[in-house]
Motif scaffolding. Structure first.
Motif, PDB file in Angstrom:
ATOM      1  N   ALA A 173      -4.059 -11.652  23.799  1.00  0.00           N
ATOM      2  CA  ALA A 173      -4.573 -10.773  24.851  1.00  0.00           C
ATOM      3  C   ALA A 173      -6.086 -10.843  24.939  1.00  0.00           C
ATOM      4  CB  ALA A 173      -4.113  -9.336  24.606  1.00  0.00           C
ATOM      5  N   LEU A 174      -6.760 -10.818  23.787  1.00  0.00           N
ATOM      6  CA  LEU A 174      -8.220 -10.875  23.799  1.00  0.00           C
ATOM      7  C   LEU A 174      -8.718 -12.229  24.293  1.00  0.00           C
ATOM      8  CD1 LEU A 174      -9.275  -9.010  20.513  1.00  0.00           C
ATOM      9  CD2 LEU A 174      -9.354  -8.186  22.863  1.00  0.00           C
ATOM     10  N   VAL A 175      -8.138 -13.301  23.771  1.00  0.00           N
ATOM     11  CA  VAL A 175      -8.581 -14.644  24.171  1.00  0.00           C
ATOM     12  C   VAL A 175      -8.297 -14.874  25.653  1.00  0.00           C
ATOM     13  CG1 VAL A 175      -8.159 -17.117  23.871  1.00  0.00           C
ATOM     14  CG2 VAL A 175      -8.378 -15.641  21.874  1.00  0.00           C
ATOM     15  N   GLY A 176      -7.094 -14.548  26.110  1.00  0.00           N
ATOM     16  CA  GLY A 176      -6.748 -14.767  27.502  1.00  0.00           C
ATOM     17  C   GLY A 176      -7.583 -13.937  28.462  1.00  0.00           C
ATOM     18  N   ALA A 177      -7.785 -12.654  28.121  1.00  0.00           N
ATOM     19  CA  ALA A 177      -8.580 -11.789  28.994  1.00  0.00           C
ATOM     20  C   ALA A 177     -10.036 -12.241  29.033  1.00  0.00           C
ATOM     21  CB  ALA A 177      -8.477 -10.342  28.521  1.00  0.00           C
ATOM     22  N   MET A 204      -9.106 -22.591  26.413  1.00  0.00           N
ATOM     23  CA  MET A 204      -7.857 -23.181  26.895  1.00  0.00           C
ATOM     24  C   MET A 204      -7.606 -24.554  26.258  1.00  0.00           C
ATOM     25  SD  MET A 204      -6.320 -20.983  28.701  1.00  0.00           S
ATOM     26  CE  MET A 204      -6.988 -19.823  27.476  1.00  0.00           C
ATOM     27  N   TRP A 205      -8.679 -25.260  25.907  1.00  0.00           N
ATOM     28  CA  TRP A 205      -8.513 -26.530  25.195  1.00  0.00           C
ATOM     29  C   TRP A 205      -7.914 -26.282  23.811  1.00  0.00           C
ATOM     30  CZ3 TRP A 205     -10.989 -28.357  20.685  1.00  0.00           C
ATOM     31  CH2 TRP A 205     -10.729 -29.704  20.393  1.00  0.00           C
ATOM     32  N   ILE A 206      -8.371 -25.233  23.127  1.00  0.00           N
ATOM     33  CA  ILE A 206      -7.805 -24.874  21.820  1.00  0.00           C
ATOM     34  C   ILE A 206      -6.329 -24.529  21.963  1.00  0.00           C
ATOM     35  CG2 ILE A 206      -7.876 -23.207  19.941  1.00  0.00           C
ATOM     36  CD1 ILE A 206     -10.151 -25.141  19.804  1.00  0.00           C
ATOM     37  N   SER A 207      -5.983 -23.727  22.962  1.00  0.00           N
ATOM     38  CA  SER A 207      -4.579 -23.338  23.139  1.00  0.00           C
ATOM     39  C   SER A 207      -3.721 -24.545  23.493  1.00  0.00           C
ATOM     40  CB  SER A 207      -4.464 -22.262  24.218  1.00  0.00           C
ATOM     41  OG  SER A 207      -4.796 -22.781  25.485  1.00  0.00           O
ATOM     42  N   ASP A 208      -4.248 -25.455  24.326  1.00  0.00           N
ATOM     43  CA  ASP A 208      -3.503 -26.675  24.653  1.00  0.00           C
ATOM     44  C   ASP A 208      -3.278 -27.531  23.419  1.00  0.00           C
ATOM     45  OD1 ASP A 208      -3.317 -26.006  27.297  1.00  0.00           O
ATOM     46  OD2 ASP A 208      -5.059 -27.186  27.925  1.00  0.00           O
ATOM     47  N   ALA A 219       2.237 -16.580  13.912  1.00  0.00           N
ATOM     48  CA  ALA A 219       1.245 -16.055  14.854  1.00  0.00           C
ATOM     49  C   ALA A 219       0.378 -17.174  15.411  1.00  0.00           C
ATOM     50  CB  ALA A 219       0.371 -15.005  14.166  1.00  0.00           C
ATOM     51  N   LEU A 220       0.099 -18.186  14.597  1.00  0.00           N
ATOM     52  CA  LEU A 220      -0.735 -19.298  15.037  1.00  0.00           C
ATOM     53  C   LEU A 220      -0.097 -20.044  16.205  1.00  0.00           C
ATOM     54  CD1 LEU A 220      -3.199 -21.157  14.654  1.00  0.00           C
ATOM     55  CD2 LEU A 220      -1.837 -22.463  13.009  1.00  0.00           C
ATOM     56  N   ILE A 221       1.215 -20.220  16.171  1.00  0.00           N
ATOM     57  CA  ILE A 221       1.872 -20.945  17.261  1.00  0.00           C
ATOM     58  C   ILE A 221       2.286 -20.003  18.394  1.00  0.00           C
ATOM     59  CG2 ILE A 221       2.748 -22.675  15.649  1.00  0.00           C
ATOM     60  CD1 ILE A 221       5.519 -21.394  15.943  1.00  0.00           C
ATOM     61  N   GLY A 222       2.129 -18.694  18.199  1.00  0.00           N
ATOM     62  CA  GLY A 222       2.569 -17.741  19.206  1.00  0.00           C
ATOM     63  C   GLY A 222       1.493 -17.284  20.165  1.00  0.00           C
ATOM     64  N   TRP A 223       0.230 -17.229  19.708  1.00  0.00           N
ATOM     65  CA  TRP A 223      -0.802 -16.644  20.564  1.00  0.00           C
ATOM     66  C   TRP A 223      -1.186 -17.514  21.758  1.00  0.00           C
ATOM     67  CZ3 TRP A 223      -5.393 -18.842  21.800  1.00  0.00           C
ATOM     68  CH2 TRP A 223      -5.914 -19.830  20.959  1.00  0.00           C
ATOM     69  N   PRO A 224      -1.144 -18.856  21.709  1.00  0.00           N
ATOM     70  CA  PRO A 224      -1.574 -19.618  22.891  1.00  0.00           C
ATOM     71  C   PRO A 224      -0.767 -19.313  24.153  1.00  0.00           C
ATOM     72  CG  PRO A 224      -1.521 -21.048  20.965  1.00  0.00           C
ATOM     73  CD  PRO A 224      -0.865 -19.768  20.570  1.00  0.00           C
ATOM     74  N   GLY A 225       0.555 -19.156  24.005  1.00  0.00           N
ATOM     75  CA  GLY A 225       1.368 -18.838  25.178  1.00  0.00           C
ATOM     76  C   GLY A 225       0.996 -17.490  25.782  1.00  0.00           C
ATOM     77  N   LEU A 226       0.757 -16.498  24.919  1.00  0.00           N
ATOM     78  CA  LEU A 226       0.350 -15.184  25.410  1.00  0.00           C
ATOM     79  C   LEU A 226      -1.034 -15.239  26.032  1.00  0.00           C
ATOM     80  CD1 LEU A 226       1.652 -12.933  22.485  1.00  0.00           C
ATOM     81  CD2 LEU A 226       2.641 -13.188  24.766  1.00  0.00           C
ATOM     82  N   ALA A 227      -1.923 -16.045  25.444  1.00  0.00           N
ATOM     83  CA  ALA A 227      -3.273 -16.169  25.994  1.00  0.00           C
ATOM     84  C   ALA A 227      -3.237 -16.753  27.403  1.00  0.00           C
ATOM     85  CB  ALA A 227      -4.133 -17.044  25.078  1.00  0.00           C
ATOM     86  N   VAL A 234       7.504  -8.317  28.624  1.00  0.00           N
ATOM     87  CA  VAL A 234       8.598  -9.287  28.663  1.00  0.00           C
ATOM     88  C   VAL A 234       8.367 -10.400  27.647  1.00  0.00           C
ATOM     89  CG1 VAL A 234       9.817 -10.941  30.106  1.00  0.00           C
ATOM     90  CG2 VAL A 234       9.070  -8.765  31.076  1.00  0.00           C
ATOM     91  N   ALA A 235       7.152 -10.943  27.613  1.00  0.00           N
ATOM     92  CA  ALA A 235       6.838 -12.035  26.686  1.00  0.00           C
ATOM     93  C   ALA A 235       6.928 -11.584  25.236  1.00  0.00           C
ATOM     94  CB  ALA A 235       5.441 -12.583  26.985  1.00  0.00           C
ATOM     95  N   VAL A 236       6.469 -10.371  24.956  1.00  0.00           N
ATOM     96  CA  VAL A 236       6.515  -9.861  23.588  1.00  0.00           C
ATOM     97  C   VAL A 236       7.954  -9.667  23.133  1.00  0.00           C
ATOM     98  CG1 VAL A 236       6.053  -7.794  22.216  1.00  0.00           C
ATOM     99  CG2 VAL A 236       4.226  -8.831  23.551  1.00  0.00           C
ATOM    100  N   THR A 237       8.808  -9.155  24.011  1.00  0.00           N
ATOM    101  CA  THR A 237      10.207  -8.956  23.663  1.00  0.00           C
ATOM    102  C   THR A 237      10.881 -10.276  23.319  1.00  0.00           C
ATOM    103  OG1 THR A 237      10.301  -7.050  25.155  1.00  0.00           O
ATOM    104  CG2 THR A 237      12.384  -7.990  24.446  1.00  0.00           C
ATOM    105  N   ALA A 238      10.652 -11.291  24.148  1.00  0.00           N
ATOM    106  CA  ALA A 238      11.226 -12.606  23.864  1.00  0.00           C
ATOM    107  C   ALA A 238      10.626 -13.195  22.591  1.00  0.00           C
ATOM    108  CB  ALA A 238      10.988 -13.540  25.051  1.00  0.00           C
ATOM    109  N   GLY A 239       9.343 -12.924  22.358  1.00  0.00           N
ATOM    110  CA  GLY A 239       8.690 -13.446  21.163  1.00  0.00           C
ATOM    111  C   GLY A 239       9.247 -12.881  19.875  1.00  0.00           C
ATOM    112  N   MET A 240       9.698 -11.631  19.896  1.00  0.00           N
ATOM    113  CA  MET A 240      10.278 -11.028  18.704  1.00  0.00           C
ATOM    114  C   MET A 240      11.558 -11.744  18.299  1.00  0.00           C
ATOM    115  SD  MET A 240       9.735  -6.938  19.205  1.00  0.00           S
ATOM    116  CE  MET A 240       8.089  -6.222  19.241  1.00  0.00           C
ATOM    117  N   GLY A 241      12.425 -11.986  19.272  1.00  0.00           N
ATOM    118  CA  GLY A 241      13.650 -12.716  18.962  1.00  0.00           C
ATOM    119  C   GLY A 241      13.364 -14.116  18.467  1.00  0.00           C
TER     120      GLY A 241
END
Length: 327
Positions: A120-124, A138-142, A196-204, A248-255
């Protein structure tokens, strides 16, 4: 007025041409109505709620200690004494499943919380600042998303655990502090960090897309014209209005986090014994599945049910929070 808080009265034209004003409605009320009509989503919510309740109070109501062994009672089937039977060491499977639920819930919430905070912080910030900052983030997330997620998590766990354990052994020899002998929490820390390392780029990227859209809204332009800082705009206007897609993204991320943790533990590089994990129970039952299939069937079915419940819940929230849908 921000989009998330905006409400409107429902109007309708009657036969004589007059207009009547109905009840006050807003996004969240309409979303609740749409969600209640989706039976799969409601069923997913019920299963997820039961899962969280059992994860919270399960270890307290477990009939046995999940580490208690009794070789004389090994490989028993479901009975009144052991609801789900016993494993190869005579441990009560039901008690171990309850403790495994707590592990799964910890992984799901901790991993998702860390990913959400960073993403959230990186994306915002990326969406608001733009320019070189946006390109670099965005290069880091890619770069992270380009790597296979499971392989990256395996690499982190296998390469970091042994050096950290050796470092703790050295610290214990120097300080004699018993804290450095207990490395059970290290499994959780490594799993949380790796997932968490592989999860934050999609949210960002999700938050960045919302920011670029919300930045053009009149209330954001007005706040910027009044001299509001970028941090104020991000925390007060941008993030609250991006909550729908984020939920929605967080809910799917938990599963997904529960599934990945089970996969890592099944491979022997996730949560290690004596900590309880559905994935490690699945791996232990694999050796006897042809003779005692319940050892593998019970954790596998449980993981599948919880995973599908999160998927149904996420899909239901996605439909409910879509403002383009009508009630």
């Amino acid at each position: 007025m921000t989009g998330a808080a905006a409400g409107a009265r429902v109007s309708r034209v009657v036969d004589d041409g007059s207009i009547t004003i109905g009840e006050q409605r807003n996004l969240w009320q309409d979303a609740a109505r749409r969600f209640r009509r989706n039976w799969l989503a409601v069923g997913g919510l019920v299963v997820v709620a039961c899962f969280l309740v059992l994860a919270t109070i399960g270890p307290r109501i477990a009939p046995y200690d999940f580490l208690e062994q009794n070789i004389m009672k090994a490989f028993q089937g479901p009975s009144a004494e052991h609801f789900l039977g016993t494993d190869d060491l005579g441990r009560d499977i039901f008690s171990r499943m309850l403790h495994g639920a707590r592990t799964a819930a910890l992984v799901a919430f901790s991993t998702t919380a860390i990913s959400l905070f960073i993403g959230a912080l990186v994306g915002a910030w990326s969406g608001i600042r733009g320019g070189l900052a946006d390109e670099f983030l965005m290069w880091i997330s890619d770069l992270i998303q380009a790597m296979p997620g499971l392989l990256l998590v395996i690499l982190i766990n296998t390469t970091l655990r042994r050096p950290i354990v050796n470092w703790f052994d050295t610290l214990y020899e120097q300080t004699r502090n018993p804290f450095f002998l207990n490395t059970l929490w290290l499994d959780y820390a490594l799993v949380f960090s790796a997932l968490a390392l592989i999860g934050w780029p999609g949210l960002a990227r999700l938050v960045r897309g919302q920011v670029l859209s919300i930045n053009e809204e009149d209330y954001v332009l007005a706040a910027r014209a009044l001299g509001a800082s970028e941090w104020h705009i991000m925390l007060r206007h941008v993030i609250p209005n991006a909550l729908g897609p984020l939920i929605v993204a967080v809910t799917a991320g938990m599963g997904g986090a529960i599934f990945l943790e089970a996969g890592l533990s099944f491979l022997g590089i996730g949560i290690q014994p004596p900590n309880a994990s559905w994935g490690s129970m699945l791996e232990e039952g694999r050796r006897y599945w042809q003779i005692f299939p319940h050892l593998m069937l019970i954790p596998a079915v449980t993981i599948g049910i919880v995973q599908v419940a999160f998927v149904f819940l996420g899909d239901g929230l996605n439909d409910a929070l879509d403002p383009r849908r009508t009630t």
